[in-house]
Design a protein around this motif. Structure first.
Motif, short mmCIF file in Angstrom:
data_model
loop_
_atom_site.label_atom_id
_atom_site.label_comp_id
_atom_site.label_asym_id
_atom_site.label_seq_id
_atom_site.Cartn_x
_atom_site.Cartn_y
_atom_site.Cartn_z
N VAL A 1 8.93 11.22 14.28
CA VAL A 1 8.48 10.42 13.13
C VAL A 1 6.98 10.18 13.28
O VAL A 1 6.49 9.88 14.37
N VAL A 2 6.25 10.32 12.18
CA VAL A 2 4.82 10.05 12.16
C VAL A 2 4.61 8.72 11.44
O VAL A 2 5.11 8.54 10.33
N THR A 3 3.92 7.79 12.10
CA THR A 3 3.68 6.47 11.51
C THR A 3 2.20 6.14 11.61
O THR A 3 1.57 6.36 12.64
N SER A 4 1.66 5.61 10.52
CA SER A 4 0.26 5.17 10.50
C SER A 4 0.12 4.00 9.54
O SER A 4 0.97 3.79 8.68
N SER A 5 -0.97 3.26 9.69
CA SER A 5 -1.25 2.16 8.78
C SER A 5 -2.60 2.40 8.11
O SER A 5 -3.49 3.04 8.68
N PHE A 6 -2.70 1.87 6.89
CA PHE A 6 -3.93 1.99 6.11
C PHE A 6 -4.21 0.65 5.44
O PHE A 6 -3.28 -0.10 5.12
#
Length: 123
Positions: free
Chosen positions: A108-113
């Motif tokens: 799973v790829v997770t990032s915040s913006f």
């Protein structure tokens, strides 16, 4: 605004269960104050007008679907406040455990913006 995105590779056979779990998780997040929560099915993964697409970065198997999850919060502090409150929810703990049976979390790829540049947020 502050958003968390997650990119999931889900086996076709697990898709219905995944959608039920993420729908319920989203309802719980929103009941604790998250502004929005959505799961999007992939449409075009190859890019357009000379740009790269997700398939340039993520290797897919034939029996998988690529999905994008998005949760929206007022700001980063709001996110942490909600996650603190959600952490004590027994149902979300169960759902988080069950989703690990459906999705390989290390894929799973997770990032915040955020809509505010970090240097502006502290000014």
């Amino acid at each position: 605004m502050y958003t968390i995105i997650c990119i999931f590779r889900v086996k076709d056979r697990n898709l219905d269960d995944f959608m039920k779990i993420t729908k319920k998780s989203g309802e719980i997040l929103q009941s604790h104050g998250a502004l929005d929560h959505n799961i999007y099915y992939s449409n075009e993964l190859t890019g357009r007008q000379g740009s790269l697409g997700f398939l340039n970065f993520i290797e897919m198997e034939e029996d998988e679907e690529l999905l994008l999850g998005q949760s929206l919060f007022k700001n980063e502090d709001h996110y942490y406040e909600i996650m603190k409150n959600v952490g004590s929810d027994d149902i979300i703990q169960y759902l988080d455990g069950h989703i690990k049976d459906i999705v390989e979390m290390n894929r799973v790829v997770t990032s915040s913006f955020t809509s505010v540049k970090a240097s502006q947020a502290n000014a």
